[in-house]
Write a protein that holds these residues in place. Structure first.
Motif, PDB file in Angstrom:
ATOM      1  N   PHE A 104     -11.952  68.701  34.690  1.00 63.46           N
ATOM      2  CA  PHE A 104     -12.698  67.460  34.463  1.00 63.46           C
ATOM      3  C   PHE A 104     -12.105  66.313  35.294  1.00 63.46           C
ATOM      4  CE2 PHE A 104     -14.206  69.341  30.328  1.00 63.46           C
ATOM      5  CZ  PHE A 104     -15.558  69.219  30.607  1.00 63.46           C
ATOM      6  N   PHE A 105     -10.782  66.271  35.378  1.00 66.55           N
ATOM      7  CA  PHE A 105     -10.116  65.217  36.148  1.00 66.55           C
ATOM      8  C   PHE A 105     -10.498  65.300  37.623  1.00 66.55           C
ATOM      9  CE2 PHE A 105      -6.443  63.840  38.728  1.00 66.55           C
ATOM     10  CZ  PHE A 105      -6.357  62.509  38.327  1.00 66.55           C
ATOM     11  N   GLU A 106     -10.501  66.509  38.167  1.00 71.74           N
ATOM     12  CA  GLU A 106     -10.832  66.693  39.577  1.00 71.74           C
ATOM     13  C   GLU A 106     -12.291  66.377  39.871  1.00 71.74           C
ATOM     14  OE1 GLU A 106      -9.552  70.689  40.134  1.00 71.74           O
ATOM     15  OE2 GLU A 106      -7.419  70.145  40.362  1.00 71.74           O
ATOM     16  N   ASN A 107     -13.127  66.360  38.822  1.00 69.37           N
ATOM     17  CA  ASN A 107     -14.533  65.986  38.980  1.00 69.37           C
ATOM     18  C   ASN A 107     -14.797  64.547  38.512  1.00 69.37           C
ATOM     19  OD1 ASN A 107     -16.299  68.451  39.877  1.00 69.37           O
ATOM     20  ND2 ASN A 107     -14.807  69.299  38.433  1.00 69.37           N
ATOM     21  N   ASP A 108     -13.714  63.771  38.384  1.00 66.24           N
ATOM     22  CA  ASP A 108     -13.789  62.349  38.012  1.00 66.24           C
ATOM     23  C   ASP A 108     -14.396  62.120  36.635  1.00 66.24           C
ATOM     24  OD1 ASP A 108     -12.702  61.764  40.513  1.00 66.24           O
ATOM     25  OD2 ASP A 108     -14.684  61.595  41.449  1.00 66.24           O
ATOM     26  N   GLN A 109     -14.326  63.108  35.757  1.00 63.07           N
ATOM     27  CA  GLN A 109     -14.798  62.957  34.384  1.00 63.07           C
ATOM     28  C   GLN A 109     -13.577  62.626  33.514  1.00 63.07           C
ATOM     29  OE1 GLN A 109     -18.096  63.157  33.595  1.00 63.07           O
ATOM     30  NE2 GLN A 109     -18.517  63.518  35.765  1.00 63.07           N
ATOM     31  N   TYR A 110     -13.146  61.374  33.614  1.00 64.26           N
ATOM     32  CA  TYR A 110     -11.844  61.007  33.063  1.00 64.26           C
ATOM     33  C   TYR A 110     -11.784  61.015  31.533  1.00 64.26           C
ATOM     34  CZ  TYR A 110     -11.009  59.632  37.890  1.00 64.26           C
ATOM     35  OH  TYR A 110     -10.888  59.641  39.257  1.00 64.26           O
ATOM     36  N   LEU A 111     -12.848  60.612  30.864  1.00 65.08           N
ATOM     37  CA  LEU A 111     -12.830  60.604  29.398  1.00 65.08           C
ATOM     38  C   LEU A 111     -12.756  62.029  28.846  1.00 65.08           C
ATOM     39  CD1 LEU A 111     -15.364  57.755  28.542  1.00 65.08           C
ATOM     40  CD2 LEU A 111     -12.878  57.712  28.293  1.00 65.08           C
ATOM     41  N   ASP A 112     -13.512  62.947  29.464  1.00 67.27           N
ATOM     42  CA  ASP A 112     -13.436  64.350  29.034  1.00 67.27           C
ATOM     43  C   ASP A 112     -12.069  64.935  29.365  1.00 67.27           C
ATOM     44  OD1 ASP A 112     -16.064  64.948  27.893  1.00 67.27           O
ATOM     45  OD2 ASP A 112     -16.819  64.514  29.889  1.00 67.27           O
ATOM     46  N   ALA A 113     -11.519  64.558  30.508  1.00 70.55           N
ATOM     47  CA  ALA A 113     -10.182  65.020  30.878  1.00 70.55           C
ATOM     48  C   ALA A 113      -9.149  64.514  29.873  1.00 70.55           C
ATOM     49  CB  ALA A 113      -9.829  64.531  32.283  1.00 70.55           C
ATOM     50  N   TYR A 114      -9.295  63.253  29.463  1.00 73.17           N
ATOM     51  CA  TYR A 114      -8.384  62.654  28.494  1.00 73.17           C
ATOM     52  C   TYR A 114      -8.436  63.416  27.165  1.00 73.17           C
ATOM     53  CZ  TYR A 114      -6.449  59.117  25.325  1.00 73.17           C
ATOM     54  OH  TYR A 114      -5.709  58.452  24.372  1.00 73.17           O
ATOM     55  N   ASN A 115      -9.637  63.736  26.708  1.00 74.50           N
ATOM     56  CA  ASN A 115      -9.797  64.462  25.447  1.00 74.50           C
ATOM     57  C   ASN A 115      -9.075  65.807  25.487  1.00 74.50           C
ATOM     58  OD1 ASN A 115     -10.998  65.224  22.866  1.00 74.50           O
ATOM     59  ND2 ASN A 115     -12.344  66.548  24.057  1.00 74.50           N
ATOM     60  N   HIS A 116      -9.244  66.539  26.571  1.00 68.26           N
ATOM     61  CA  HIS A 116      -8.616  67.864  26.668  1.00 68.26           C
ATOM     62  C   HIS A 116      -7.105  67.761  26.809  1.00 68.26           C
ATOM     63  CE1 HIS A 116     -11.939  70.738  26.705  1.00 68.26           C
ATOM     64  NE2 HIS A 116     -12.652  69.807  27.304  1.00 68.26           N
ATOM     65  N   ILE A 117      -6.619  66.767  27.541  1.00 71.29           N
ATOM     66  CA  ILE A 117      -5.182  66.680  27.749  1.00 71.29           C
ATOM     67  C   ILE A 117      -4.457  66.224  26.489  1.00 71.29           C
ATOM     68  CG2 ILE A 117      -4.933  64.296  28.597  1.00 71.29           C
ATOM     69  CD1 ILE A 117      -3.364  67.502  30.120  1.00 71.29           C
ATOM     70  N   VAL A 118      -5.116  65.403  25.674  1.00 68.30           N
ATOM     71  CA  VAL A 118      -4.532  65.031  24.380  1.00 68.30           C
ATOM     72  C   VAL A 118      -4.372  66.278  23.514  1.00 68.30           C
ATOM     73  CG1 VAL A 118      -5.005  63.876  22.182  1.00 68.30           C
ATOM     74  CG2 VAL A 118      -5.213  62.605  24.315  1.00 68.30           C
ATOM     75  N   HIS A 119      -5.409  67.120  23.484  1.00 69.41           N
ATOM     76  CA  HIS A 119      -5.326  68.365  22.715  1.00 69.41           C
ATOM     77  C   HIS A 119      -4.253  69.299  23.287  1.00 69.41           C
ATOM     78  CE1 HIS A 119      -9.220  67.239  20.902  1.00 69.41           C
ATOM     79  NE2 HIS A 119      -8.851  68.042  19.942  1.00 69.41           N
ATOM     80  N   SER A 120      -4.136  69.341  24.605  1.00 68.78           N
ATOM     81  CA  SER A 120      -3.127  70.221  25.209  1.00 68.78           C
ATOM     82  C   SER A 120      -1.722  69.768  24.833  1.00 68.78           C
ATOM     83  CB  SER A 120      -3.292  70.262  26.736  1.00 68.78           C
ATOM     84  OG  SER A 120      -2.828  69.081  27.342  1.00 68.78           O
ATOM     85  N   LEU A 121      -1.506  68.458  24.776  1.00 67.82           N
ATOM     86  CA  LEU A 121      -0.195  67.947  24.369  1.00 67.82           C
ATOM     87  C   LEU A 121       0.095  68.269  22.909  1.00 67.82           C
ATOM     88  CD1 LEU A 121      -0.047  64.465  26.151  1.00 67.82           C
ATOM     89  CD2 LEU A 121       1.327  66.492  26.665  1.00 67.82           C
ATOM     90  N   HIS A 122      -0.948  68.274  22.099  1.00 67.41           N
ATOM     91  CA  HIS A 122      -0.770  68.617  20.694  1.00 67.41           C
ATOM     92  C   HIS A 122      -0.332  70.082  20.563  1.00 67.41           C
ATOM     93  CE1 HIS A 122      -1.333  67.889  16.411  1.00 67.41           C
ATOM     94  NE2 HIS A 122      -1.896  69.078  16.325  1.00 67.41           N
ATOM     95  N   HIS A 123      -0.944  70.967  21.346  1.00 71.67           N
ATOM     96  CA  HIS A 123      -0.541  72.380  21.320  1.00 71.67           C
ATOM     97  C   HIS A 123       0.875  72.547  21.882  1.00 71.67           C
ATOM     98  CE1 HIS A 123      -4.316  73.830  19.871  1.00 71.67           C
ATOM     99  NE2 HIS A 123      -5.002  73.357  20.899  1.00 71.67           N
ATOM    100  N   LEU A 124       1.216  71.744  22.888  1.00 74.63           N
ATOM    101  CA  LEU A 124       2.572  71.783  23.454  1.00 74.63           C
ATOM    102  C   LEU A 124       3.587  71.349  22.400  1.00 74.63           C
ATOM    103  CD1 LEU A 124       4.211  72.271  26.070  1.00 74.63           C
ATOM    104  CD2 LEU A 124       3.910  69.845  26.593  1.00 74.63           C
ATOM    105  N   ALA A 125       3.233  70.326  21.625  1.00 78.25           N
ATOM    106  CA  ALA A 125       4.121  69.842  20.564  1.00 78.25           C
ATOM    107  C   ALA A 125       4.308  70.909  19.490  1.00 78.25           C
ATOM    108  CB  ALA A 125       3.551  68.558  19.958  1.00 78.25           C
TER     109      ALA A 125
END
Length: 291
Positions: free
Chosen positions: A139-160
């Motif tokens: 999503f980030f590479e396609n300039d869809q920043y809000l969708d990218a933000y949503n997924h990366i927040v979830h990824s950090l939660h799984h990392l935690a």
């Protein structure tokens, strides 16, 4: 409240298939693990018509909930972490009935957290982490920043959650409070993402760079369960992996995880001819880059 509910739980305790009964009381100014109810009765049974059955009660200005949960459903929640509050209920609940120390044995096992169980749970979290991370990057590479933000927040939660499990603890409702003590670097990354005043695209760009290192640092423990399974034989089809009784628990995320591990040289693709000209079956095997 306990006196009011006594006839309800005593009736359940007298039934042969009841394994245990817990009462969880609402705590003032606390996270609403009781879903705002003043008390929750958790009745664990060997089997029932439905995996979960819920009843709500009212007495004067108080309200209570009764949960009847099968042993299989409880085990699934504990394994997959799909019901966060169940850990708090088991830790903090008052045991009202315990057939053959069933509940006490569960609590002991949760505290000890056997290493095998940790490996499987780390595999589940790492697979979810990789899916969220790769989706976010796309999503980030396609300039869809809000969708990218949503997924990366979830990824950090799984990392935690992965970091907490790695240290031998169960991720609870307050996972960020836990990881703050265990791996403050992950907490710092999360705080920078959600509190920074930088433009969103800049925040995401920096986060992808930093999280790549953190993901790599957790990869060995995160994939150990899958590696152990794949070591059982030389070649695997995707269907064989998905049908494996343990790998199927994270089969939804498996294809993306495989592609990630192929890119890292940990898994290799083996091509085998089909009857169609120029068409090959894809088989998978452990690669040499495992250190």
């Amino acid at each position: 409240m306990e006196d009011i509910l006594r006839p309800i739980y005593q009736e359940r305790a007298s039934q042969a298939n009841t394994l245990g009964v817990l009462m969880i009381k609402k705590r003032l100014k606390d996270i609403p693990v009781t879903d705002t109810f003043d008390a929750v009765l958790l009745v664990l049974v060997t089997e029932a018509d439905s995996p979960v059955s819920i009843k709500h009660y009212t007495y004067h200005d108080k309200k209570a909930a009764l949960y009847i949960v099968t042993e299989n459903q409880l085990n699934e929640w504990l394994l997959l972490g799909s019901n966060k509050k169940i850990f708090d209920w088991l830790y903090e609940g008052k045991i009202l009935f315990d057939r053959n120390e069933y509940i006490q044995n569960i609590k002991t096992e949760l505290m000890e957290f056997p290493f095998y169980g940790r490996k499987l749970k780390m595999g589940l979290e790492f697979a979810k982490l990789i899916r969220r991370y790769m989706n976010g990057k796309a999503f980030f590479e396609n300039d869809q920043y809000l969708d990218a933000y949503n997924h990366i927040v979830h990824s950090l939660h799984h990392l935690a959650r992965l970091a907490v499990i790695e240290q031998g603890f169960h991720p609870e409702v307050t996972v960020w409070q836990q990881v703050k003590q265990i791996d403050p670097e992950i907490t710092k990354l999360y705080e920078e993402l959600v509190t920074s005043h930088e433009p969103l695209d800049k925040r995401l760009e920096l986060l992808f760079l930093a999280s790549e290192f953190l993901i790599h640092s957790k990869m060995k423990s995160g994939i150990q369960h899958l590696i152990d399974v794949l070591a059982e034989k030389e070649y695997w089809t995707i269907n064989e992996m998905i049908c494996h009784k343990e790998v199927q628990l994270y089969s939804v995320d498996l294809t993306m995880l495989l592609e990630y591990l192929i890119d890292k040289g940990i898994i290799e693709v083996v091509m085998k001819e089909t009857k169609g000209q120029g068409v090959f079956h894809r088989y998978y095997k452990l690669g040499k880059k495992l250190s």
